[in-house]
Design an enzyme around this catalytic site. Sequence first.
Site, PDB file in Angstrom:
ATOM      1  N   HIS A   1       0.815  -1.213   0.000  1.00  0.00           N
ATOM      2  CA  HIS A   1       0.000   0.000   0.000  1.00  0.00           C
ATOM      3  C   HIS A   1       0.853   1.269   0.000  1.00  0.00           C
ATOM      4  O   HIS A   1       0.398   2.325  -0.428  1.00  0.00           O
ATOM      5  CB  HIS A   1      -0.964  -0.040   1.185  1.00  0.00           C
TER       6      HIS A   1
ATOM      7  N   ARG B   1     -11.414   2.770  -4.041  1.00  0.00           N
ATOM      8  CA  ARG B   1     -11.194   1.783  -2.971  1.00  0.00           C
ATOM      9  C   ARG B   1     -11.891   2.274  -1.703  1.00  0.00           C
ATOM     10  O   ARG B   1     -11.249   2.823  -0.805  1.00  0.00           O
ATOM     11  CB  ARG B   1      -9.704   1.594  -2.721  1.00  0.00           C
TER      12      ARG B   1
ATOM     13  N   ARG C   1     -15.871   0.416  -5.520  1.00  0.00           N
ATOM     14  CA  ARG C   1     -15.768  -0.958  -5.024  1.00  0.00           C
ATOM     15  C   ARG C   1     -16.305  -1.019  -3.602  1.00  0.00           C
ATOM     16  O   ARG C   1     -15.973  -0.192  -2.757  1.00  0.00           O
ATOM     17  CB  ARG C   1     -14.307  -1.422  -5.041  1.00  0.00           C
TER      18      ARG C   1
ATOM     19  N   GLU D   1     -10.749 -11.484  -9.821  1.00  0.00           N
ATOM     20  CA  GLU D   1      -9.435 -11.515  -9.167  1.00  0.00           C
ATOM     21  C   GLU D   1      -9.119 -12.885  -8.585  1.00  0.00           C
ATOM     22  O   GLU D   1      -8.155 -13.047  -7.851  1.00  0.00           O
ATOM     23  CB  GLU D   1      -9.335 -10.419  -8.095  1.00  0.00           C
TER      24      GLU D   1
ATOM     25  N   ASN E   1      -3.622  -7.574  -9.269  1.00  0.00           N
ATOM     26  CA  ASN E   1      -2.774  -7.843  -8.104  1.00  0.00           C
ATOM     27  C   ASN E   1      -3.153  -9.173  -7.459  1.00  0.00           C
ATOM     28  O   ASN E   1      -2.313 -10.049  -7.241  1.00  0.00           O
ATOM     29  CB  ASN E   1      -2.895  -6.715  -7.072  1.00  0.00           C
ATOM     30  N   ASP E   2      -4.441  -9.324  -7.144  1.00  0.00           N
ATOM     31  CA  ASP E   2      -4.881 -10.565  -6.515  1.00  0.00           C
ATOM     32  C   ASP E   2      -4.947 -11.720  -7.509  1.00  0.00           C
ATOM     33  O   ASP E   2      -4.656 -12.862  -7.154  1.00  0.00           O
ATOM     34  CB  ASP E   2      -6.254 -10.363  -5.848  1.00  0.00           C
TER      35      ASP E   2
ATOM     36  N   ARG F   1       1.405 -11.673  -2.437  1.00  0.00           N
ATOM     37  CA  ARG F   1       1.728 -10.370  -3.035  1.00  0.00           C
ATOM     38  C   ARG F   1       2.449  -9.439  -2.068  1.00  0.00           C
ATOM     39  O   ARG F   1       3.056  -8.464  -2.486  1.00  0.00           O
ATOM     40  CB  ARG F   1       0.446  -9.693  -3.542  1.00  0.00           C
TER      41      ARG F   1
ATOM     42  N   CYS G   1      -8.299  -2.988 -13.495  1.00  0.00           N
ATOM     43  CA  CYS G   1      -8.064  -1.913 -12.519  1.00  0.00           C
ATOM     44  C   CYS G   1      -6.870  -2.192 -11.619  1.00  0.00           C
ATOM     45  O   CYS G   1      -6.585  -1.431 -10.697  1.00  0.00           O
ATOM     46  CB  CYS G   1      -9.316  -1.676 -11.663  1.00  0.00           C
TER      47      CYS G   1
END
Length: 552
Positions: free
Chosen positions: A188, A295, A331, A430, A453-454, A464, A501
């Site tokens: 993050h 997010r 989301r 994902e 990412n996931d 990750r 995304c």
Amino acid sequence: MTKIQGKGVCDGVAFGPICFYKRADQTVERRTIEDVKAEIERFRAARETASEQLGVLYEKALEEVGEEGSLLFQVHQMMLEDDDYCESIESIITDEKLCAEYAVSKTADTFADMFANMDDNYMKARSADVRDISRRLLNVLSGAPEGGIDSEVPVIVAADDLAPSETVQLDKSKILGFVTQGGSANSHTAILARTMGIPAVIGAGDVLTADMDGKDAVIDGSAGEVYVRPDETTSAKLHKKAQQESERKALLEKLKGQPNVTLDGQDILLYANIGSPADVDAVLANDAGGIGLFRSEFLYLESKDYPSEETLFQAYRTVAERMGGKRVVIRTLDIGADKQADYFELPHEENPAMGLRAIRICLTRRDIFITQLRALYRASAYGKVAIMFPMITSVWEVREIKKLAAEVRQALKCEGVAFNENVELGIMIETPAAAIISDLLAQEVDFFSIGTNDLTQYTLAVDRQNESLDMFCDTHHPALLRLIKMTADNAHKHGIWMGICGELGADPRLTETFLALGVDELSVSPSRILPLREKVRATDVSTVRDEIVAKI
């Protein structure tokens, strides 16, 4: 001069002092004092400072999320002035001749337990407020900086790594760049840096030490290098590089207002990812066509208790209104795994990435989910809001979500509350499961958005957040690209749009591939919009489409 070599996760060059992120030490000792009067004055001064901090937070929240969302800080200010609370602290100092820190800690325990044992739910909730204002007082008394940055000037923030709950509290106006000992490209800290468009280097290791705090440094995000007390030659070289980057940004500015069309006439939507209403400034400044990922869990991470429907509504409405009719994909709650909020009281899990997170929390704690859905639908009356659900693995989950959404719409209609009847509902792809059954899922929703990412994490069985596995994390892996192609094909077969995304959407090495696969939208950090537009406009997909598709 000390050179630190890490991994660059956001380009750019920045000069400034290093400031190590400081976490408050809440360990309180039972220390006796001699001067009672001086200790009481110290407590009162700390209380005044804490109240001033809350006032600043109130004004910031008022601007970003509206009156309802900022009221908590006013409530905390009033609690700091509560006679019973203050008299308890001062009595312990006076009668027991104990330090202010101990008096605050003991009073916090007493009052928090008292509220927690009350029958009324509203009063029960005040237990967390008491602990929160007490933590703030202890931070002031111990000299811990608010938000972890002890500086009056902008700095290069250094840390081991930063949790999501820590990044949301940072004063963004004071950050020139990031350098962390650990972390991953998908941490993050890295995501925040890319959102802000500032240089960041991760994986600096033990070479980054606390004694560098306050020393002048320069960070080169593209090379993954940090120089502490750089010599004249290094400074001159990096000043020249910064000037070249500034000139390039000026050239990119000329792309504002230009269409996202390839040389052979293929259109693509370029949207931006954000974490809070404050990020809309960067979205507009970089000429994004919309927001492809809001997010919204960060509204929960920066709160000490569950945000109310009104708080969420004001945040969503602010973003929708400011985007002036452009699509805003929000989301729903994605708490869990590496994003933890204490008040959710989630159970400890050996493998949280596979555990109770995202839509699984929403479908098992439906009161939280319904509150968010009501806020989202109410905000849809003020702009082009679309709702996206994360961590989907099955058709039954989507149908259950749609059932709850229909119930929320019916309730709002009965209450006479305005909302858009035709809000798009989409899901994140994902997990490999979702990609493999995307033909079935496409019949249930209005759009897909791939969270790379996931999807990478679950496809390659690579954590990750574990930087030691970077060499095994191939974001261009054929399996990942095949899943993306499968999802795109199934989306288009059933007449819905499909976007990406995740952070991979900004990788220029894959732009041609995504265009060849027919991806309809790429949503990236605001600072990546114009470079991506430049890449799109310089690409002729017709010359590479067949070759790329054949390879996948």
